[in-house]
Design a protein around this motif. Structure first.
Motif, PDB file in Angstrom:
ATOM      1  N   ARG A  90       0.836  -1.212   0.000  1.00 53.66           N
ATOM      2  CA  ARG A  90       0.000   0.000   0.000  1.00 53.66           C
ATOM      3  C   ARG A  90       0.871   1.262   0.000  1.00 53.66           C
ATOM      4  O   ARG A  90       0.600   2.233  -0.707  1.00 53.66           O
ATOM      5  CB  ARG A  90      -0.889  -0.036   1.249  1.00 53.66           C
ATOM      6  N   LEU A  91       1.929   1.203   0.780  1.00 52.86           N
ATOM      7  CA  LEU A  91       2.862   2.333   0.854  1.00 52.86           C
ATOM      8  C   LEU A  91       3.508   2.581  -0.512  1.00 52.86           C
ATOM      9  O   LEU A  91       3.598   3.719  -0.985  1.00 52.86           O
ATOM     10  CB  LEU A  91       3.937   1.979   1.899  1.00 52.86           C
ATOM     11  N   SER A  92       3.947   1.509  -1.148  1.00 54.59           N
ATOM     12  CA  SER A  92       4.595   1.638  -2.474  1.00 54.59           C
ATOM     13  C   SER A  92       3.620   2.255  -3.466  1.00 54.59           C
ATOM     14  O   SER A  92       3.984   3.129  -4.262  1.00 54.59           O
ATOM     15  CB  SER A  92       5.035   0.268  -3.003  1.00 54.59           C
ATOM     16  N   ALA A  93       2.358   1.788  -3.416  1.00 51.90           N
ATOM     17  CA  ALA A  93       1.360   2.313  -4.356  1.00 51.90           C
ATOM     18  C   ALA A  93       1.183   3.819  -4.159  1.00 51.90           C
ATOM     19  O   ALA A  93       1.066   4.579  -5.132  1.00 51.90           O
ATOM     20  CB  ALA A  93       0.034   1.576  -4.163  1.00 51.90           C
ATOM     21  N   ALA A  94       1.201   4.268  -2.894  1.00 50.92           N
ATOM     22  CA  ALA A  94       1.047   5.712  -2.621  1.00 50.92           C
ATOM     23  C   ALA A  94       2.228   6.478  -3.217  1.00 50.92           C
ATOM     24  O   ALA A  94       2.057   7.536  -3.834  1.00 50.92           O
ATOM     25  CB  ALA A  94       0.943   5.944  -1.118  1.00 50.92           C
ATOM     26  N   PHE A  95       3.435   5.958  -3.043  1.00 48.50           N
ATOM     27  CA  PHE A  95       4.614   6.630  -3.615  1.00 48.50           C
ATOM     28  C   PHE A  95       4.539   6.659  -5.143  1.00 48.50           C
ATOM     29  O   PHE A  95       4.918   7.649  -5.765  1.00 48.50           O
ATOM     30  CB  PHE A  95       5.897   5.915  -3.177  1.00 48.50           C
ATOM     31  N   ALA A 136      10.396  11.073   8.467  1.00 49.94           N
ATOM     32  CA  ALA A 136       8.952  11.248   8.616  1.00 49.94           C
ATOM     33  C   ALA A 136       8.344   9.886   8.904  1.00 49.94           C
ATOM     34  O   ALA A 136       8.741   8.881   8.302  1.00 49.94           O
ATOM     35  CB  ALA A 136       8.360  11.832   7.333  1.00 49.94           C
ATOM     36  N   ASP A 137       7.413   9.878   9.830  1.00 55.09           N
ATOM     37  CA  ASP A 137       6.756   8.627  10.197  1.00 55.09           C
ATOM     38  C   ASP A 137       5.586   8.379   9.248  1.00 55.09           C
ATOM     39  O   ASP A 137       4.627   9.151   9.241  1.00 55.09           O
ATOM     40  CB  ASP A 137       6.268   8.758  11.653  1.00 55.09           C
ATOM     41  N   LEU A 138       5.665   7.329   8.463  1.00 54.54           N
ATOM     42  CA  LEU A 138       4.564   7.011   7.540  1.00 54.54           C
ATOM     43  C   LEU A 138       3.705   5.877   8.075  1.00 54.54           C
ATOM     44  O   LEU A 138       2.605   5.634   7.580  1.00 54.54           O
ATOM     45  CB  LEU A 138       5.111   6.644   6.158  1.00 54.54           C
ATOM     46  N   ARG A 139       4.217   5.178   9.088  1.00 54.02           N
ATOM     47  CA  ARG A 139       3.457   4.041   9.609  1.00 54.02           C
ATOM     48  C   ARG A 139       2.172   4.508  10.295  1.00 54.02           C
ATOM     49  O   ARG A 139       1.127   3.887  10.167  1.00 54.02           O
ATOM     50  CB  ARG A 139       4.320   3.239  10.600  1.00 54.02           C
ATOM     51  N   THR A 140       2.259   5.647  11.010  1.00 52.04           N
ATOM     52  CA  THR A 140       1.064   6.135  11.715  1.00 52.04           C
ATOM     53  C   THR A 140      -0.060   6.460  10.732  1.00 52.04           C
ATOM     54  O   THR A 140      -1.157   5.902  10.867  1.00 52.04           O
ATOM     55  CB  THR A 140       1.426   7.329  12.625  1.00 52.04           C
ATOM     56  N   PRO A 141       0.176   7.311   9.712  1.00 50.81           N
ATOM     57  CA  PRO A 141      -0.940   7.561   8.778  1.00 50.81           C
ATOM     58  C   PRO A 141      -1.369   6.302   8.032  1.00 50.81           C
ATOM     59  O   PRO A 141      -2.552   6.131   7.730  1.00 50.81           O
ATOM     60  CB  PRO A 141      -0.384   8.615   7.813  1.00 50.81           C
ATOM     61  N   LEU A 142      -0.420   5.404   7.787  1.00 49.90           N
ATOM     62  CA  LEU A 142      -0.749   4.164   7.080  1.00 49.90           C
ATOM     63  C   LEU A 142      -1.720   3.320   7.905  1.00 49.90           C
ATOM     64  O   LEU A 142      -2.672   2.734   7.385  1.00 49.90           O
ATOM     65  CB  LEU A 142       0.561   3.401   6.838  1.00 49.90           C
ATOM     66  N   ARG A 143      -1.467   3.271   9.226  1.00 49.06           N
ATOM     67  CA  ARG A 143      -2.285   2.401  10.080  1.00 49.06           C
ATOM     68  C   ARG A 143      -3.529   3.099  10.604  1.00 49.06           C
ATOM     69  O   ARG A 143      -4.531   2.450  10.920  1.00 49.06           O
ATOM     70  CB  ARG A 143      -1.448   1.883  11.255  1.00 49.06           C
ATOM     71  N   ALA A 144      -3.474   4.430  10.707  1.00 48.73           N
ATOM     72  CA  ALA A 144      -4.595   5.135  11.335  1.00 48.73           C
ATOM     73  C   ALA A 144      -5.775   5.318  10.392  1.00 48.73           C
ATOM     74  O   ALA A 144      -6.903   5.432  10.834  1.00 48.73           O
ATOM     75  CB  ALA A 144      -4.131   6.486  11.872  1.00 48.73           C
ATOM     76  N   TRP A 145      -5.486   5.408   9.086  1.00 51.21           N
ATOM     77  CA  TRP A 145      -6.578   5.669   8.138  1.00 51.21           C
ATOM     78  C   TRP A 145      -6.591   4.636   7.018  1.00 51.21           C
ATOM     79  O   TRP A 145      -5.524   4.317   6.456  1.00 51.21           O
ATOM     80  CB  TRP A 145      -6.400   7.050   7.495  1.00 51.21           C
ATOM     81  N   ALA A 146      -7.774   4.174   6.667  1.00 45.94           N
ATOM     82  CA  ALA A 146      -7.886   3.261   5.528  1.00 45.94           C
ATOM     83  C   ALA A 146      -7.737   4.050   4.223  1.00 45.94           C
ATOM     84  O   ALA A 146      -7.289   3.524   3.210  1.00 45.94           O
ATOM     85  CB  ALA A 146      -9.243   2.569   5.558  1.00 45.94           C
ATOM     86  N   ASP A 147      -8.069   5.329   4.303  1.00 53.57           N
ATOM     87  CA  ASP A 147      -7.950   6.228   3.158  1.00 53.57           C
ATOM     88  C   ASP A 147      -6.466   6.666   3.035  1.00 53.57           C
ATOM     89  O   ASP A 147      -5.808   6.916   4.047  1.00 53.57           O
ATOM     90  CB  ASP A 147      -8.874   7.418   3.475  1.00 53.57           C
ATOM     91  N   ASP A 148      -5.960   6.764   1.811  1.00 53.10           N
ATOM     92  CA  ASP A 148      -4.540   7.072   1.632  1.00 53.10           C
ATOM     93  C   ASP A 148      -4.222   8.561   1.645  1.00 53.10           C
ATOM     94  O   ASP A 148      -3.055   8.942   1.569  1.00 53.10           O
ATOM     95  CB  ASP A 148      -4.031   6.472   0.308  1.00 53.10           C
TER      96      ASP A 148
END
Ligand code: SAM
Ligand code: SF4
Length: 327
Positions: free
Chosen positions: A48-53, A276-288
């Motif tokens: 999911r992270l890769s797709a966002a990048f 930058a912490d990307l894990r928090t937004p990744l886990r906190a929201w289903a929306d990207d």
């Protein structure tokens, strides 16, 4: 993504694990402390992270580590990411590996669209290889390289230049790589993380390596670029030799790269602490959207460059090991 210095950021190096089956003397200490497994992003999260990048403009994605091929089910992630090659959203999907498990995976990697791969190899002498890697088996890595070549994957050998361990072997390593149709890139050791040795004893400026290569070949500089920091020369016999010189000649002005650790920490520069912490937004929201906003805000803070320097008994330029940030 354009950073404050006008550089387009198109290349992501994604660490999929901080673990490794080797313990190279310049990379990590013998008794390395690894992260608790629960800290790591899942393979689904890495996808999911890769797709966002990729949506934000990443065109080249390199999986690294630690050793990417020791991550369980890593081929699931490669398969998922390969969809972006099919859609044309990614130009390249590649890996940096120590080669120990490459023989097992080479055919699948080729099938999934991996066209080029970097394999680390610092010596062709079995004892020296075992000493540098603290236990690695040279034959296993060579088998992996051959399997990748047989599968039609272009191989680039990465060699960290080490004054005591392999300076004498630079020509032999380049001859060996070229004889297999592979390129080779030499890398200056960087002061990242604490290791047992003094960095000054390990370090060799690549000007010195190049001088040795020039006793064997006439080298002609080329304008070839492969999207990373290497600068290339060609030998009079047609082989390619790359040089990555973060210490003796830095390449920050043309930096197009960012790195994400296996815990979702984005580092905007290999040699700085800005993150930058990307894990928090990744886990906190289903929306990207929050995740993409965090990525955009981080790019605004990309530093101008690193200030690596090698001095006797100096502390590391950054505390984290290369295996954490991803090479
Ligand atoms: N395990 C894989 C491998 O060895 O290829 C991928 C990760 S490794 C950290 C990526 C690259 O970083 C390797 O080519 C390795 O030789 C290089 N490397 C590790 N520590 C380094 C250091 N302190 N200075 C320069 N290069 C380093
Ligand atoms: Fe492992 Fe690669 Fe570091 Fe060697 S350089 S210890 S293979 S992560």
């Amino acid at each position: 993504m354009i950073d404050p210095f006008g550089r387009a950021i198109t290349y992501l190096r994604l660490s999929v694990t901080d673990r490794c089956d080797l313990r190279c003397t310049y990379c990590m200490p013998q008794r390395m402390t690894f992260l608790p497994k629960k800290e790591l992003l899942t393979l689904e999260e890495l996808d999911r992270l890769s797709a966002a990048f990729i949506r934000r403009g990443i065109r080249k994605l390199r999986l690294t580590g630690g050793e990417p091929l020791v991550r369980r089910d890593i081929m699931w992630l490669v398969e998922r990411l390969s969809r972006f090659l099919g859609t044309g959203e990614l130009d390249e999907l590649t890996l940096t590996t120590n080669g120990t498990r490459l023989a097992h995976h080479a055919a699948d990697l080729a099938r999934l669209g991996v066209r080029r791969i970097n394999v680390s190899l610092d010596s062709l002498e079995p004892e020296t290889y075992a000493r540098i890697t603290r236990g690695g088996t040279l034959a296993e890595t060579v088998r992996g390289i051959d399997a990748a070549l047989d599968a039609g994957i272009e191989v680039k050998i990465n060699t960290v230049a080490l004054r005591e361990d392999n300076l004498e072997q630079a020509v032999g390593l380049a001859e060996w790589a070229h004889s297999r149709g592979a390129g080779i890139t030499f890398i200056e050791v960087m002061p990242m993380g604490s290791v047992e040795a003094d960095r000054l004893d390990q370090f060799v400026p690549l000007t010195e390596v190049r001088r040795r290569l020039e006793e064997r070949w006439t080298l002609t500089d080329t304008t070839l670029r492969t999207g990373g920091p290497a600068r290339y020369a060609r030998t009079d016999q047609g082989g390619t030799i790359g040089f990555i010189t973060p210490l003796s000649h830095n390449f920050c002005g043309s930096c197009n790269r960012i790195r994400v650790t296996c815990t979702g920490q984005l580092f905007m520069c290999l040699g700085q602490t800005a993150d930058a912490d990307l894990r928090t937004p990744l886990r906190a929201w289903a929306d990207d959207a929050p995740l993409e906003a965090a990525i955009a805000a981080a790019i605004e803070r990309k530093p101008k460059g690193h200030d690596f320097a090698i001095r006797r008994s100096a502390p590391p330029a950054v505390e984290r090991h290369m295996s954490v940030t991803g090479g």
